[in-house]
Design an enzyme around this catalytic site. Structure first.
Site, PDB file in Angstrom:
ATOM      1  N   HIS A  49      89.018  -8.411 -76.141  1.00 45.95           N
ATOM      2  CA  HIS A  49      88.634  -9.106 -77.374  1.00 45.95           C
ATOM      3  C   HIS A  49      89.793  -9.321 -78.370  1.00 45.95           C
ATOM      4  CE1 HIS A  49      84.480  -8.469 -76.096  1.00 45.95           C
ATOM      5  NE2 HIS A  49      84.737  -7.187 -75.950  1.00 45.95           N
TER       6      HIS A  49
HETATM    7  O1  RIB Z   1      82.954  -6.224 -80.091  1.00 39.02           O
HETATM    8  C1  RIB Z   1      84.316  -6.049 -79.782  1.00 39.02           C
HETATM    9  C2  RIB Z   1      85.061  -5.492 -80.954  1.00 39.02           C
HETATM   10  O2  RIB Z   1      84.538  -4.232 -81.326  1.00 39.02           O
HETATM   11  C3  RIB Z   1      86.543  -5.225 -80.654  1.00 39.02           C
HETATM   12  O3  RIB Z   1      87.275  -5.360 -81.842  1.00 39.02           O
HETATM   13  C4  RIB Z   1      86.546  -3.797 -80.218  1.00 39.02           C
HETATM   14  O4  RIB Z   1      87.809  -3.169 -80.442  1.00 39.02           O
HETATM   15  C5  RIB Z   1      85.525  -3.220 -81.137  1.00 39.02           C
HETATM   16  O5  RIB Z   1      86.158  -2.954 -82.391  1.00 39.02           O
END
Ligand code: RIB
Ligand code: CA
Length: 315
Positions: free
Chosen positions: A243
């Site tokens: 992500h």
């Molecule tokens: O949903 C994904 C996000 O939530 C990313 O930033 C992961 O590191 C968590 O913080």
């Protein structure tokens, strides 16, 4: 051209670590003026430790790291050890950091730094719950014009949620902070699950990082191999999404991404849909868009960019 000044606001987290490493591996394009930590994936005591460890791994002990908010603005903290492990950076063997945190609170540093900047001078990549960013905006609204762009990892609309059926983790943990940020008027580019789920890590790619034969490569392979297991179990063997680096990759190669301007509002009332980022994709309410909602990525280009940065980090 001078490197773009950025601040990364983060809750490391293995994917946060890759966002930091991607930025540190691109020093000609990005000048990381500071790292601000927030509670999210794991408590603040771990997210700060982890941010220091990643700065040291990248050879960037010159980077000031600040501790920010240890809980969301209104709700109790929800963490994600089931994804990231107890420490938030499970996978490799880590020592304890030798770098120290800066003494100033992250929110105070954000306000002070942004007030001293020119309009539009600094870009912020929030890749955790938006608590620090919202608190800074509430504390001192005059910082808003100083922020060139917020390139946010968070939210979900077409993809559905990952912590509830309706909400993505960062927005869910602090929905009130997300609401403040999306109503702030600051230019926003959002890397939600809608786009991060379009770039899934191939096992061969993770193995190619381990084959670099460097400490960065070894630790990154161990982090990603640990991190992907949760998503492989949930989404199947296509691979796990990575992500947070999407925010930094967008700054480095915006041509990898596409989306459109849209009005986004955040649910802060209903427990069923708490933290949902409701995207008016078709302009049904004819409201002025408040963000660029990204939905497509050149996945091959994304992973190549990260690989090149990891190679650049250590000889
Ligand atoms: O949903 C994904 C996000 O939530 C990313 O930033 C992961 O590191 C968590 O913080
Ligand atoms: Ca994160």
């Amino acid at each position: 051209m001078a490197a773009r000044k950025i601040i990364i606001d983060t809750d490391p987290g293995q994917d946060d670590a890759l966002a930091l490493l991607l930025a540190f591996g691109s020093p000609d394009q990005l000048d990381v003026v500071g790292v601000t930590c927030v509670a999210g994936n794991v408590p603040l005591s771990y997210t700060t430790r982890n941010a220091l460890l990643i700065c040291e791994l990248a050879g960037r002990t010159d980077t000031p790291v600040f501790a920010g908010c240890s809980r969301p603005m209104v709700r109790d903290l929800v963490t994600a050890e089931e994804v990231h492990g107890k420490t938030g950076l499970d996978g490799p063997e880590w020592g304890e950091p030798t770098m120290s945190l800066q003494p100033q609170h992250a929110v105070d540093w954000l306000v002070e730094t942004l007030l001293a900047a020119d309009d539009g001078e600094i870009t912020i990549c929030p890749v955790g719950p938006l608590t620090n960013i919202a608190m800074a905006l509430v504390r001192e609204p005059a910082i808003a014009p100083k922020i060139r762009e917020l390139v946010i990892m968070g939210g979900a609309y077409f993809a559905g949620g990952n912590i509830t059926p309706a909400a993505e983790f960062n927005a869910y943990v602090d929905p009130h902070a997300s609401d403040v940020v999306y109503r702030s008027g600051v230019p926003i580019v959002t890397m939600s699950l809608d786009v991060t789920h379009e770039a899934l890590m191939a096992k061969e790619w993770i193995a190619s990082i381990g084959a670099l034969g460097t400490e960065v490569g070894d630790k990154t392979e161990a982090m990603l191999s640990f991190y992907e297991r949760y998503d492989l179990d949930r989404y199947g063997d296509l691979g796990g999404p990575l992500h947070d680096p999407a925010t930094v990759a967008y700054l480095l190669k915006p041509e990898l991404y596409s989306g459109k301007q849209a009005f986004v509002a955040v649910e802060t009332q209903s427990e069923l849909t708490m933290g949902m980022t409701v995207v008016d994709w078709w302009g049904a309410k004819r409201q002025e868009p408040n963000c660029t909602w990204i939905t497509e990525v050149d996945a091959e280009g994304f992973f190549a960019l990260i690989y090149e940065a990891l190679v650049a980090l250590k000889p």
